[in-house]
Design an enzyme around this catalytic site. Structure first.
Site, PDB file in Angstrom:
ATOM      1  NE  ARG A   1       4.654  -9.607  -0.731  1.00  8.15           N
ATOM      2  CZ  ARG A   1       3.505 -10.264  -0.563  1.00  8.15           C
ATOM      3  NH1 ARG A   1       3.479 -11.576  -0.536  1.00  8.15           N
ATOM      4  NH2 ARG A   1       2.386  -9.599  -0.396  1.00  8.15           N
TER       5      ARG A   1
ATOM      6  NE  ARG B   1      -1.123  -1.858   3.665  1.00  5.34           N
ATOM      7  CZ  ARG B   1      -1.184  -2.158   4.939  1.00  5.34           C
ATOM      8  NH1 ARG B   1      -2.288  -1.922   5.606  1.00  5.34           N
ATOM      9  NH2 ARG B   1      -0.143  -2.678   5.566  1.00  5.34           N
TER      10      ARG B   1
HETATM   11  C1  FAD Z   1       5.363 -14.559   3.653  1.00  6.03           C
HETATM   12  C2  FAD Z   1       4.104 -13.749   3.525  1.00  6.03           C
HETATM   13  C3  FAD Z   1       2.892 -14.328   3.754  1.00  6.03           C
HETATM   14  C4  FAD Z   1       1.712 -13.568   3.646  1.00  6.03           C
HETATM   15  N1  FAD Z   1       0.520 -14.183   3.862  1.00  6.03           N
HETATM   16  C5  FAD Z   1      -0.626 -13.469   3.781  1.00  6.03           C
HETATM   17  C6  FAD Z   1      -1.894 -14.075   4.021  1.00  6.03           C
HETATM   18  O1  FAD Z   1      -1.982 -15.257   4.287  1.00  6.03           O
HETATM   19  N2  FAD Z   1      -3.001 -13.313   3.939  1.00  6.03           N
HETATM   20  C7  FAD Z   1      -2.933 -11.976   3.646  1.00  6.03           C
HETATM   21  O2  FAD Z   1      -3.982 -11.327   3.623  1.00  6.03           O
HETATM   22  N3  FAD Z   1      -1.765 -11.376   3.401  1.00  6.03           N
HETATM   23  C8  FAD Z   1      -0.608 -12.083   3.445  1.00  6.03           C
HETATM   24  N4  FAD Z   1       0.577 -11.475   3.188  1.00  6.03           N
HETATM   25  C9  FAD Z   1       0.591 -10.077   2.796  1.00  6.03           C
HETATM   26  C10 FAD Z   1       1.087  -9.172   3.944  1.00  6.03           C
HETATM   27  O3  FAD Z   1       0.277  -9.285   5.085  1.00  6.03           O
HETATM   28  C11 FAD Z   1       1.125  -7.700   3.488  1.00  6.03           C
HETATM   29  O4  FAD Z   1      -0.210  -7.279   3.209  1.00  6.03           O
HETATM   30  C12 FAD Z   1       1.946  -7.483   2.258  1.00  6.03           C
HETATM   31  O5  FAD Z   1       3.127  -8.230   2.301  1.00  6.03           O
HETATM   32  C13 FAD Z   1       2.290  -6.007   2.146  1.00  6.03           C
HETATM   33  O6  FAD Z   1       3.286  -5.742   3.110  1.00  6.03           O
HETATM   34  P1  FAD Z   1       3.274  -4.436   3.983  1.00  6.03           P
HETATM   35  O7  FAD Z   1       1.974  -4.254   4.681  1.00  6.03           O
HETATM   36  O8  FAD Z   1       4.515  -4.501   4.827  1.00  6.03           O
HETATM   37  O9  FAD Z   1       3.510  -3.356   2.830  1.00  6.03           O
HETATM   38  P2  FAD Z   1       2.877  -1.901   2.703  1.00  6.03           P
HETATM   39  O10 FAD Z   1       1.413  -1.964   2.680  1.00  6.03           O
HETATM   40  O11 FAD Z   1       3.533  -1.308   1.521  1.00  6.03           O
HETATM   41  O12 FAD Z   1       3.330  -1.178   4.014  1.00  6.03           O
HETATM   42  C14 FAD Z   1       4.712  -0.861   4.229  1.00  6.03           C
HETATM   43  C15 FAD Z   1       4.963  -0.682   5.704  1.00  6.03           C
HETATM   44  O13 FAD Z   1       4.246   0.471   6.159  1.00  6.03           O
HETATM   45  C16 FAD Z   1       3.741   0.238   7.465  1.00  6.03           C
HETATM   46  N5  FAD Z   1       2.271   0.278   7.423  1.00  6.03           N
HETATM   47  C17 FAD Z   1       1.494   0.243   6.308  1.00  6.03           C
HETATM   48  N6  FAD Z   1       0.215   0.354   6.639  1.00  6.03           N
HETATM   49  C18 FAD Z   1       0.162   0.440   7.976  1.00  6.03           C
HETATM   50  C19 FAD Z   1      -0.891   0.558   8.908  1.00  6.03           C
HETATM   51  N7  FAD Z   1      -2.155   0.602   8.510  1.00  6.03           N
HETATM   52  N8  FAD Z   1      -0.585   0.628  10.188  1.00  6.03           N
HETATM   53  C20 FAD Z   1       0.694   0.585  10.614  1.00  6.03           C
HETATM   54  N9  FAD Z   1       1.756   0.464   9.791  1.00  6.03           N
HETATM   55  C21 FAD Z   1       1.488   0.399   8.489  1.00  6.03           C
HETATM   56  C22 FAD Z   1       4.262  -1.116   7.900  1.00  6.03           C
HETATM   57  O14 FAD Z   1       5.495  -0.969   8.551  1.00  6.03           O
HETATM   58  C23 FAD Z   1       4.482  -1.831   6.586  1.00  6.03           C
HETATM   59  O15 FAD Z   1       5.436  -2.870   6.652  1.00  6.03           O
HETATM   60  C24 FAD Z   1       1.773 -12.201   3.282  1.00  6.03           C
HETATM   61  C25 FAD Z   1       3.016 -11.635   3.026  1.00  6.03           C
HETATM   62  C26 FAD Z   1       4.171 -12.366   3.137  1.00  6.03           C
HETATM   63  C27 FAD Z   1       5.496 -11.723   2.845  1.00  6.03           C
END
Ligand code: FAD
Length: 270
Positions: free
Chosen positions: A214, A108
């Protein structure tokens, strides 16, 4: 049907950062400051350095002898990573599955996406992408292709049938919404393997985060391939921003890992 594999994924870099040195020098002059460029840096790297330096106005006498690579390395080590958000790149990614992009668009922060629509584009002739685990075994491939053919046929048949049936939206009155309605209904039988194309823009901080979480997932072939494509494309664009990532090979596929290397060791092509 046009069958591809995830090795057919292609990444096109269409927009890169541009650093207006003259304008920046005008700013420095207006602030009675000077900047000595200590390295042959790319536009993206220069932008990150000057954004960092402006925070402390560390120009002139206050400029440390660090190279651009060392400076950026220190920003990252200190966690001063918002500075990395000033540079972004835009790409067209094609030859990937809808299931890949479903995961991709979960990122996001610092990403923008524009993807081919299955409502505006008839998917009757869409290519499909065969997973490597399936394509490497004839019996798996045969079963997989049969199921894919079946869903493609059902998709086309549904469109044909709905085209000729009465609907709450009259096609003669509103063709666009009629098409949207029937394509939305028909696409529900399409497999996740359908090929798609997505335009995305992302800043350096967001890309680093993406690669970190990823790029090294052993069992996710498509993520591994796309992560490696992104890293290969960006390393020459901004080695100081990405050279702490490396591409290893495992089982014939790339695996992106973050390794701690001194950015001072960055190798630049002349
Ligand atoms: C190994 C693996 C397994 C996964 N399995 C699943 C699954 O089973 N089901 C599923 O739905 N998704 C799954 N995901 C997706 C995961 O939950 C994340 O939605 C996706 O990887 C995006 O990562 P992110 O939220 O860190 O990135 P971004 O959305 O780009 O966010 C970047 C960073 O900003 C911060 N951030 C963003 N939004 C917020 C917020 N609202 N509050 C606080 N901090 C925030 C966090 O530090 C975050 O790491 C998986 C991901 C991985 C890598």
């Amino acid at each position: 049907l046009n069958f591809k594999t995830i090795r057919d994924a292609r990444l096109f870099l269409i927009v890169r950062p541009a650093f207006d040195v003259d304008s920046f020098v005008r700013f420095l002059t207006s602030a009675a400051e000077t900047w000595s460029r200590t390295d042959i840096a790319t536009p993206a790297e220069n932008i990150v350095e000057v954004a960092g330096r402006v925070c402390y106005m560390s120009f002139g006498d206050r400029q440390s002898p660090r190279t651009n690579s060392q400076y950026i390395s220190r920003l990252i080590e200190q966690g001063h990573e918002s500075v990395l958000e000033h540079v972004s790149w835009s790409f067209i990614l094609t030859g990937v599955t809808r299931s890949f992009t479903h995961q991709f668009v979960r990122h996001r922060v610092g990403f923008a996406f524009s993807q081919v629509s299955q409502q505006y584009r008839d998917q009757s002739d869409a290519a499909v992408i065969e997973p490597l685990r399936v394509s490497e075994e004839a019996s798996l491939s045969k079963a997989w292709r049969a199921a894919i053919e079946q869903s493609a046929q059902t998709y086309r048949a549904l469109l044909r049938l709905m085209e000729s049936m009465p609907d709450t939206i009259a096609p003669s009155q509103n063709r666009r919404e009629f098409d949207r309605r029937i394509r939305s209904a028909a696409r529900s039988v399409l497999p996740e393997a359908v090929e798609t194309t997505i335009v995305f823009t992302a800043n350096a901080r967001a890309i680093r985060h993406f690669l970190e979480i990823r790029g090294g997932i052993l069992g996710d072939d498509e993520m591994r391939i796309v992560s490696a494509l992104i890293l290969e494309t960006l390393l020459p664009e901004a080695p100081a921003l990405f050279s702490d990532f490396t591409i290893e090979q495992a089982g014939g596929l790339p695996l992106v890992k973050r390794v701690q290397v001194a950015h001072a060791e960055v190798n630049r092509k002349p």
